[in-house]
Design an enzyme around this catalytic site. Sequence first.
Site, mmCIF file in Angstrom:
data_model
loop_
_atom_site.group_PDB
_atom_site.id
_atom_site.type_symbol
_atom_site.label_atom_id
_atom_site.label_comp_id
_atom_site.label_asym_id
_atom_site.label_seq_id
_atom_site.Cartn_x
_atom_site.Cartn_y
_atom_site.Cartn_z
ATOM 1 C CG ASP A 34 -2.165 -1.054 1.173
ATOM 2 O OD1 ASP A 34 -2.399 -1.471 0.137
ATOM 3 O OD2 ASP A 34 -2.857 -1.148 2.209
ATOM 4 C CE LYS A 115 -7.953 3.420 4.986
ATOM 5 N NZ LYS A 115 -7.679 2.076 4.357
#
Length: 668
Positions: A34, A115
């Site tokens: 990511d 998250k």
Amino acid sequence: MTTTNIEQKILQLRQELEDHNYKYYVLSAPTISDFDYDMKLKELEKLEQDHPEYQDSNSPTQRVGSDINQEFKQIKHQYPMLSLSNSYSKTELQDFDTRIRKLIGDDFDYVCELKFDGASLSLLYENGQLVRAVTRGDGEKGDDVTANARTIRSVPLKLKGTNYPDLFEIRGEVLLPFEVFAELNKAREEAGEPLYANPRNTASGSLKMQNSAEVAKRKLDAYFYYVLGENLPEDGHYETIQEAGKWGFKTSEHTKKCASIEEVLEYITYWDAARFDLPVATDGIVIKVNSRRLQNNLGYTAKSPRWAIAYKFMAEQVSTKLESVSYQVGRTGAVTPVANLSPVLLAGTTVKRASLHNADIIEKLNLHLEDVVFVEKGGEIIPKIVRVDESARKADAPKVEFIHHCPECGTALQRNEGEAAHYCPNETGCAPQIKGRIEHFISRKAMDIDGLGQETIELLFNEGLIKNSADLYELKAEQLIGLERMGEKSADRILKSLEQSKEVPFERVLFALGIRFVGETVAKKLANKLITINALQESTYDQLIEIDEIGGRIAESIGQYFDNEDNLRLIDSLKKHGLQFTLNESRLEGRSNKLEGLSIVISGTFEKHSRDELKQLIEKHGGKNVGSISKKTSYLLGGSNIGPSKIEKVTKLGVPVISEDEFLKMIE
């Protein structure tokens, strides 16, 4: 950079990011971290900002990635599912806070949320009942996965209380808990299948499966964090989420309202360490302005809200030295390379080894012996090498080359078309494969032989007392008592357990044989449908793929197993020792062919039987359970609260709908 070079760099970054979007969202098989993806995206954003003459509405900077699958019906989102701006820097969060205060002043609160790292899902509720579940897709439209979402226990089908709006959307993240992920991989290992890479990709892939019954077995979970609609009970986002918890939604108890950016930073610091104690994967913190009124004032950019930002945790990485690469041979012959590392502490545990999975991974990393490598835990579970410090490489360091011959028996390895793994084809002469199959045979979910374990199997094999699973039933007390750490009581326990195992039902015996891709569930399906091992052996490829949940790969594997003379001799020997190779008579009672050739989809809730009981009845009477409606569907067995998408589809295709009572009359 020249003008030409700038344009080429922009085009190159766009192509790279589109490729990574496809691998991440569509294939659920990312090949870049990511962080690396976000850095490339930021680089592209900066170049486009500095050179507006190269702006393109189709650039990856102008839209979110897409996970749309054409096998599902696409639904347009009433409220676009935008992505969030990402940050890896606390300085950027302070800049975000400064921008917000310039626009709306100082009289507001933030909300901080974990998250969750899973698959985004939007649910639509009308009059307190679930109407539809849609994936994020490309942000504008997504896939209708209502049937699969209904199998998730933390997705309420009917809401509690009375103060919810008549019509609203709620968004959340579908997750696979670490514990369930470990169980799934253990089952795949037992079935000789490749392991899943991480919980996020597995959750995403599960949500897109065509068979909702299989989705139910995945034990997916979901957390909800955002309510949209008119007439919401509170202006505050935090307060609305607290209300949603009372309606029956699973919300995070760790969500916190913060009065300042300093409190936000304290929250982030705490969870950067504490996240490792959570049962599901998280990859950062989402920070939002709490008031919906202020959110509306702040508005949106083309692809993200101005009132929210995501702070992404850096996956904990440590550097260490690659000392050597060894190769493990599994019971199916799959050869797995393993990196042996200088011991290093990572996320609370000492890591000495990391799986390299296959030859392609080794080649991609360009590994050399004694390289300085960076290791992180994939999905916070499995150690993996993510990159190499090539600047620290010794000039004469030998490159790691994947082996060409089995490290155990020397047989030339094979790689099947379309598969990543290399295999040793020497099933009957490769010691780890033989021992692995025997260990699988005696395992708890298979024959469950008490007193035998890996060390004892190793000892019996090395002493020449066993060469296959059937040899276990030839063992005598005097042979066992003479072995190291084996007394009279231990020997007696093993022999008694072997005798008792002759009563183990056929489906577990079939699983115990260790046919590649035939796990516990598939073995049950085959046994219930075909009744005997002889019928299975005589089944053709076409006959096998007609059985519920049996695909081409499984059918091919079964055919290959029964084409092997050694396997046939093993079964014959096990039969002579009295093992069960026919379905138990009590299981056969009441069976019929009344539903032969019929494919039936079940939807809704029923009064007399559970959905699982109805599925068993369909199979018991020769029918086939299917998870989705198509032209080949014979009937929709419908209860109350049938999903509207199913009603729409059966109407369009002309599929008859039958009630529970009508179905029961069919099988009387």
